[in-house]
Design an enzyme around this catalytic site. Sequence first.
Site, PDB file in Angstrom:
ATOM      1  N   GLY A   1       0.621  -1.207  -0.166  1.00  0.00           N
ATOM      2  CA  GLY A   1       0.082  -0.334   0.261  1.00  0.00           C
ATOM      3  C   GLY A   1       1.317   1.436  -0.255  1.00  0.00           C
ATOM      4  N   VAL A   2       0.877   1.973   1.147  1.00  0.00           N
ATOM      5  CA  VAL A   2       0.900   3.920   0.995  1.00  0.00           C
ATOM      6  C   VAL A   2       2.469   3.207   1.264  1.00  0.00           C
ATOM      7  CG1 VAL A   2       1.126   5.957   2.446  1.00  0.00           C
ATOM      8  CG2 VAL A   2      -0.902   4.480   2.005  1.00  0.00           C
ATOM      9  N   ASP A   3       3.064   2.351   2.564  1.00  0.00           N
ATOM     10  CA  ASP A   3       3.864   1.758   2.821  1.00  0.00           C
ATOM     11  C   ASP A   3       5.159   1.507   2.037  1.00  0.00           C
ATOM     12  OD1 ASP A   3       6.035   1.832   5.220  1.00  0.00           O
ATOM     13  OD2 ASP A   3       4.706  -0.029   5.972  1.00  0.00           O
TER      14      ASP A   3
ATOM     15  N   SER B   1      -5.907   3.138   7.918  1.00  0.00           N
ATOM     16  CA  SER B   1      -6.285   2.220   8.090  1.00  0.00           C
ATOM     17  C   SER B   1      -7.951   1.898   7.228  1.00  0.00           C
ATOM     18  CB  SER B   1      -6.773   2.366   9.581  1.00  0.00           C
ATOM     19  OG  SER B   1      -5.820   2.342  10.558  1.00  0.00           O
TER      20      SER B   1
HETATM   21  N1  AR6 Z   1      -1.406   7.288  -2.172  1.00  0.00           N
HETATM   22  C1  AR6 Z   1      -2.282   7.706  -1.568  1.00  0.00           C
HETATM   23  N2  AR6 Z   1      -3.033   6.701  -1.530  1.00  0.00           N
HETATM   24  C2  AR6 Z   1      -2.704   5.628  -1.040  1.00  0.00           C
HETATM   25  C3  AR6 Z   1      -1.901   4.882  -1.708  1.00  0.00           C
HETATM   26  C4  AR6 Z   1      -0.677   5.982  -2.594  1.00  0.00           C
HETATM   27  N3  AR6 Z   1       0.315   5.931  -3.559  1.00  0.00           N
HETATM   28  N4  AR6 Z   1      -1.425   3.626  -2.300  1.00  0.00           N
HETATM   29  C5  AR6 Z   1      -2.659   3.123  -1.792  1.00  0.00           C
HETATM   30  N5  AR6 Z   1      -3.248   4.156  -1.082  1.00  0.00           N
HETATM   31  P1  AR6 Z   1      -2.829   1.070   3.338  1.00  0.00           P
HETATM   32  P2  AR6 Z   1      -3.193  -0.048   5.899  1.00  0.00           P
HETATM   33  C6  AR6 Z   1      -4.450   4.187  -0.310  1.00  0.00           C
HETATM   34  O1  AR6 Z   1      -3.053  -0.666   3.044  1.00  0.00           O
HETATM   35  O2  AR6 Z   1      -5.055   0.235   5.405  1.00  0.00           O
HETATM   36  C7  AR6 Z   1       0.581  -1.906   4.733  1.00  0.00           C
HETATM   37  O3  AR6 Z   1       1.165  -3.462   4.225  1.00  0.00           O
HETATM   38  C8  AR6 Z   1      -5.608   2.874  -0.342  1.00  0.00           C
HETATM   39  O4  AR6 Z   1      -6.095   2.737  -1.328  1.00  0.00           O
HETATM   40  O5  AR6 Z   1      -1.636   1.564   2.140  1.00  0.00           O
HETATM   41  O6  AR6 Z   1      -3.157   1.812   7.351  1.00  0.00           O
HETATM   42  C9  AR6 Z   1       1.425  -1.397   5.718  1.00  0.00           C
HETATM   43  O7  AR6 Z   1       2.647  -2.159   6.532  1.00  0.00           O
HETATM   44  C10 AR6 Z   1      -6.007   3.492   1.581  1.00  0.00           C
HETATM   45  O8  AR6 Z   1      -7.790   3.464   1.144  1.00  0.00           O
HETATM   46  O9  AR6 Z   1      -2.975   1.342   4.715  1.00  0.00           O
HETATM   47  C11 AR6 Z   1       0.576  -2.043   7.181  1.00  0.00           C
HETATM   48  O10 AR6 Z   1       0.416  -3.337   7.134  1.00  0.00           O
HETATM   49  C12 AR6 Z   1      -4.957   4.046   2.085  1.00  0.00           C
HETATM   50  O11 AR6 Z   1      -4.279   3.875   1.497  1.00  0.00           O
HETATM   51  C13 AR6 Z   1      -0.805  -2.049   6.221  1.00  0.00           C
HETATM   52  O12 AR6 Z   1      -0.090  -2.124   4.902  1.00  0.00           O
HETATM   53  C14 AR6 Z   1      -4.770   2.666   3.123  1.00  0.00           C
HETATM   54  O13 AR6 Z   1      -4.534   1.822   2.738  1.00  0.00           O
HETATM   55  C15 AR6 Z   1      -1.632  -0.477   6.689  1.00  0.00           C
HETATM   56  O14 AR6 Z   1      -3.045  -0.837   6.028  1.00  0.00           O
END
Ligand code: AR6
Length: 175
Positions: free
Chosen positions: A38-40, A123
């Site tokens: 994801g974002v991370d 989240s």
């Molecule tokens: N820019 C903006 N938003 C984004 C991007 C981006 N480049 N990529 C994804 N999103 P998530 P969480 C959105 O899963 O739920 C990781 O593996 C996505 O559509 O990134 O807090 C970490 O290491 C969603 O709406 O974060 C943790 O293990 C939002 O960002 C876990 O995921 C958050 O999705 C954290 O999960």
Amino acid sequence: MQVKLGQSVLEIVEGDLTRQDTDALVNAANPSLRGGGGVDGAIHRAGGPKILEECLQIGGCPTGEARLTTGGNLKARYVIHTVGPVYKDGSHGEPQLLASCYRESLKLASAKGIKTVAFPSISTGAYGYPLKEAARIALQTVKEYLAQHPEITLVRFVLFEKTAYEEYEEALKSV
Ligand code: AR6
């Protein structure tokens, strides 16, 4: 969409968090701070290995808290890593922990002299938080913080998907 709150601006945009030119980006991390999807994943890919090195030095971050690193190769000078709650059913402290992520991230920004901050929707991806409720908590918490902290001049929510943008738009109208 943008609203003015005292001297600060709160805005929502559709786009990619990693491309923002704010002073800091907030990462939706996990407690190990060792990277993930994801974002991370996107932040570590775009920012390069320096960020992970600093994260490993820090050693981890409990849910609801936040930690600071530099931004590596990103346009943003800093990354604020926060750990959102994994959503179970909403009765396991998830709302409080999610609000805490936004507050603690902004507290770090204030302490470091960071004036502009871009957040993802914490989240609501891998951690499964329902978007509508998460959007309300995110915007309400940031709004309350900005009311007390004019030193933060801009908070931008960067929503990756149109559906997320629309939920935040609805929520922003009502907070
Ligand atoms: N820019 C903006 N938003 C984004 C991007 C981006 N480049 N990529 C994804 N999103 P998530 P969480 C959105 O899963 O739920 C990781 O593996 C996505 O559509 O990134 O807090 C970490 O290491 C969603 O709406 O974060 C943790 O293990 C939002 O960002 C876990 O995921 C958050 O999705 C954290 O999960």
